[in-house]
Design a protein around this motif. Structure first.
Motif, PDB file in Angstrom:
ATOM      1  N   TYR A  94       0.807  -1.213   0.000  1.00 33.77           N
ATOM      2  CA  TYR A  94       0.000   0.000   0.000  1.00 33.77           C
ATOM      3  C   TYR A  94       0.841   1.264   0.000  1.00 33.77           C
ATOM      4  N   ARG A  95       0.323   2.295  -0.651  1.00 34.91           N
ATOM      5  CA  ARG A  95       0.870   3.635  -0.516  1.00 34.91           C
ATOM      6  C   ARG A  95       0.367   4.211   0.799  1.00 34.91           C
ATOM      7  N   ILE A  96       1.124   5.141   1.385  1.00 35.84           N
ATOM      8  CA  ILE A  96       0.810   5.641   2.718  1.00 35.84           C
ATOM      9  C   ILE A  96       0.832   7.160   2.738  1.00 35.84           C
ATOM     10  N   LYS A  97      -0.233   7.727   3.298  1.00 33.19           N
ATOM     11  CA  LYS A  97      -0.285   9.169   3.574  1.00 33.19           C
ATOM     12  C   LYS A  97      -0.366   9.359   5.085  1.00 33.19           C
ATOM     13  N   LEU A  98       0.387  10.307   5.593  1.00 29.43           N
ATOM     14  CA  LEU A  98       0.443  10.578   7.026  1.00 29.43           C
ATOM     15  C   LEU A  98      -0.002  12.001   7.310  1.00 29.43           C
ATOM     16  N   ASP A  99      -0.917  12.162   8.261  1.00 23.98           N
ATOM     17  CA  ASP A  99      -1.303  13.481   8.760  1.00 23.98           C
ATOM     18  C   ASP A  99      -0.561  13.744  10.061  1.00 23.98           C
ATOM     19  N   THR A 100      -0.078  14.979  10.248  1.00 21.95           N
ATOM     20  CA  THR A 100       0.665  15.297  11.462  1.00 21.95           C
ATOM     21  C   THR A 100       0.556  16.771  11.802  1.00 21.95           C
ATOM     22  N   ASN A 101       0.728  17.074  13.087  1.00 24.44           N
ATOM     23  CA  ASN A 101       0.794  18.481  13.490  1.00 24.44           C
ATOM     24  C   ASN A 101       2.226  19.009  13.482  1.00 24.44           C
ATOM     25  N   GLY A 102       3.176  18.139  13.146  1.00 27.09           N
ATOM     26  CA  GLY A 102       4.556  18.581  12.972  1.00 27.09           C
ATOM     27  C   GLY A 102       5.396  18.627  14.225  1.00 27.09           C
ATOM     28  N   SER A 103       4.896  18.125  15.335  1.00 26.19           N
ATOM     29  CA  SER A 103       5.625  18.288  16.600  1.00 26.19           C
ATOM     30  C   SER A 103       6.590  17.144  16.918  1.00 26.19           C
ATOM     31  N   PHE A 104       6.746  16.196  15.994  1.00 22.61           N
ATOM     32  CA  PHE A 104       7.681  15.090  16.183  1.00 22.61           C
ATOM     33  C   PHE A 104       8.592  14.969  14.954  1.00 22.61           C
ATOM     34  N   PRO A 105       9.472  15.951  14.751  1.00 22.55           N
ATOM     35  CA  PRO A 105      10.266  15.988  13.519  1.00 22.55           C
ATOM     36  C   PRO A 105      11.211  14.801  13.351  1.00 22.55           C
ATOM     37  N   GLU A 106      11.771  14.289  14.447  1.00 16.65           N
ATOM     38  CA  GLU A 106      12.707  13.177  14.313  1.00 16.65           C
ATOM     39  C   GLU A 106      11.999  11.934  13.785  1.00 16.65           C
ATOM     40  N   ARG A 107      10.808  11.662  14.305  1.00 12.00           N
ATOM     41  CA  ARG A 107      10.053  10.507  13.804  1.00 12.00           C
ATOM     42  C   ARG A 107       9.631  10.720  12.362  1.00 12.00           C
ATOM     43  N   LEU A 108       9.209  11.932  12.040  1.00 11.07           N
ATOM     44  CA  LEU A 108       8.826  12.235  10.666  1.00 11.07           C
ATOM     45  C   LEU A 108      10.004  12.037   9.730  1.00 11.07           C
ATOM     46  N   GLN A 109      11.152  12.546  10.111  1.00 13.02           N
ATOM     47  CA  GLN A 109      12.340  12.400   9.271  1.00 13.02           C
ATOM     48  C   GLN A 109      12.701  10.929   9.088  1.00 13.02           C
ATOM     49  N   GLY A 110      12.619  10.144  10.159  1.00 15.22           N
ATOM     50  CA  GLY A 110      12.939   8.727  10.057  1.00 15.22           C
ATOM     51  C   GLY A 110      12.024   8.003   9.088  1.00 15.22           C
ATOM     52  N   LEU A 111      10.743   8.301   9.123  1.00 13.06           N
ATOM     53  CA  LEU A 111       9.796   7.656   8.215  1.00 13.06           C
ATOM     54  C   LEU A 111      10.064   8.047   6.768  1.00 13.06           C
ATOM     55  N   ILE A 112      10.393   9.311   6.554  1.00 10.12           N
ATOM     56  CA  ILE A 112      10.693   9.769   5.195  1.00 10.12           C
ATOM     57  C   ILE A 112      11.963   9.095   4.685  1.00 10.12           C
ATOM     58  N   GLU A 113      12.996   9.068   5.507  1.00  5.56           N
ATOM     59  CA  GLU A 113      14.265   8.481   5.071  1.00  5.56           C
ATOM     60  C   GLU A 113      14.137   6.987   4.805  1.00  5.56           C
ATOM     61  N   GLU A 114      13.241   6.320   5.530  1.00  3.34           N
ATOM     62  CA  GLU A 114      13.040   4.885   5.327  1.00  3.34           C
ATOM     63  C   GLU A 114      12.087   4.595   4.173  1.00  3.34           C
ATOM     64  N   GLY A 115      11.506   5.642   3.613  1.00  4.97           N
ATOM     65  CA  GLY A 115      10.591   5.456   2.491  1.00  4.97           C
ATOM     66  C   GLY A 115       9.247   4.887   2.883  1.00  4.97           C
ATOM     67  N   LEU A 116       8.798   5.192   4.088  1.00  8.20           N
ATOM     68  CA  LEU A 116       7.554   4.611   4.594  1.00  8.20           C
ATOM     69  C   LEU A 116       6.337   5.503   4.393  1.00  8.20           C
ATOM     70  N   VAL A 117       6.523   6.704   3.876  1.00 14.55           N
ATOM     71  CA  VAL A 117       5.390   7.572   3.576  1.00 14.55           C
ATOM     72  C   VAL A 117       5.521   8.109   2.158  1.00 14.55           C
ATOM     73  N   ASP A 118       4.395   8.194   1.465  1.00 12.48           N
ATOM     74  CA  ASP A 118       4.362   8.722   0.105  1.00 12.48           C
ATOM     75  C   ASP A 118       3.875  10.164   0.068  1.00 12.48           C
ATOM     76  N   ARG A 119       3.138  10.548   1.096  1.00 10.13           N
ATOM     77  CA  ARG A 119       2.627  11.919   1.162  1.00 10.13           C
ATOM     78  C   ARG A 119       2.428  12.278   2.627  1.00 10.13           C
ATOM     79  N   VAL A 120       2.731  13.528   2.966  1.00  8.87           N
ATOM     80  CA  VAL A 120       2.548  14.028   4.329  1.00  8.87           C
ATOM     81  C   VAL A 120       1.672  15.272   4.263  1.00  8.87           C
ATOM     82  N   ALA A 121       0.662  15.312   5.122  1.00 10.00           N
ATOM     83  CA  ALA A 121      -0.164  16.522   5.280  1.00 10.00           C
ATOM     84  C   ALA A 121       0.125  17.086   6.664  1.00 10.00           C
ATOM     85  N   MET A 122       0.686  18.287   6.707  1.00  7.11           N
ATOM     86  CA  MET A 122       1.041  18.905   7.974  1.00  7.11           C
ATOM     87  C   MET A 122       0.169  20.123   8.234  1.00  7.11           C
TER      88      MET A 122
END
Length: 233
Positions: A94-122
């Motif tokens: 599956y493709r993955i979209k993640l919604d976030t308020n942006g307050s956990f940048p390290e986790r967000l960065q880790g998911l992006i670097e691992e290729g686990l999200v295709d789109r982020v809505a902040m």
């Protein structure tokens, strides 16, 4: 990870993708206009103890029918095991979209670097000086949210910024200042506030009319030309 809901089909939550939506429970913000109070307030939180496996079982049954999974909340990145869940979702194709308020940048960065999200809505709550009040907090250090914003602006993953516009919290000037804060953004949406009946603190809040929303969009477009309206006729 606390799973508090599953919408089995959506054509809206993940643009261009036939998806389901997974709702996680818990949030570190208390935005008064939040339409999912039952996913935020501890006294209202509910979840399936076997929620992750329930969702994965559903996704296995929909392989070839659904294309994507939108993960929203609450605040999904509150959960330290979010990566484990997304790896299993990704393994099912599956493709993955993640919604976030942006307050956990390290986790967000880790998911992006691992290729686990295709789109982020902040979410962009408001102009920086009004952020805490708009998020329903007495005080708020914006450094983490700034890091998440700058990470997305790097363009390593498809993204959108979005603001739910509420009379009583937002003004023409505050939205223009928010637009300056995300200068360079590729997608910015102004969403019309609606009272879902499940708000955190609705007193004193109201929706801008469709005409007012169009006028606000025009004002923001003076700063950030990529702004669009969502939920407005």
């Amino acid at each position: 990870m606390l799973i508090s809901g599953l919408q089995k089909l959506t054509l809206l939550d993940f643009p261009g993708t036939v998806s389901c939506t997974v709702f996680t429970g818990g949030c570190n913000f208390r935005c008064p206009f939040c339409h999912n109070a039952s996913l935020v307030l501890p006294e209202k939180l509910q979840g399936d103890p076997n929620g992750v496996e329930t969702v994965l079982k559903f996704l296995r049954s929909r392989q070839g029918l659904l294309e994507g999974v939108a993960v929203t909340g609450g605040e999904p990145l509150m959960h330290a095991d979010i990566g484990d869940f997304l790896r299993e979702v990704r393994a099912l194709g599956y493709r993955i979209k993640l919604d976030t308020n942006g307050s956990f940048p390290e986790r967000l960065q880790g998911l992006i670097e691992e290729g686990l999200v295709d789109r982020v809505a902040m979410d962009i709550k408001n102009a920086p000086e009004l952020y805490a009040a708009t998020a329903g907090l007495r005080a708020l250090d914006l450094s983490a949210i700034t890091r998440s914003k700058e990470l997305l602006l790097e363009g390593r993953v498809a993204y959108e910024f979005r603001t739910t516009v509420v009379k009583g919290l937002h003004t023409r000037e505050s939205l223009q200042e928010a637009a300056r804060w995300i200068k360079g953004a590729k997608e910015y949406y102004l969403q019309q506030y609606r009272d879902s009946g499940n708000l955190i603190r609705p007193d004193g809040l109201a929706a801008f009319s469709n005409e007012e929303m169009h006028a606000l969009c025009e004002a923001v477009a003076e700063i950030l030309p990529v702004v669009r309206l969502r939920g407005v006729e």
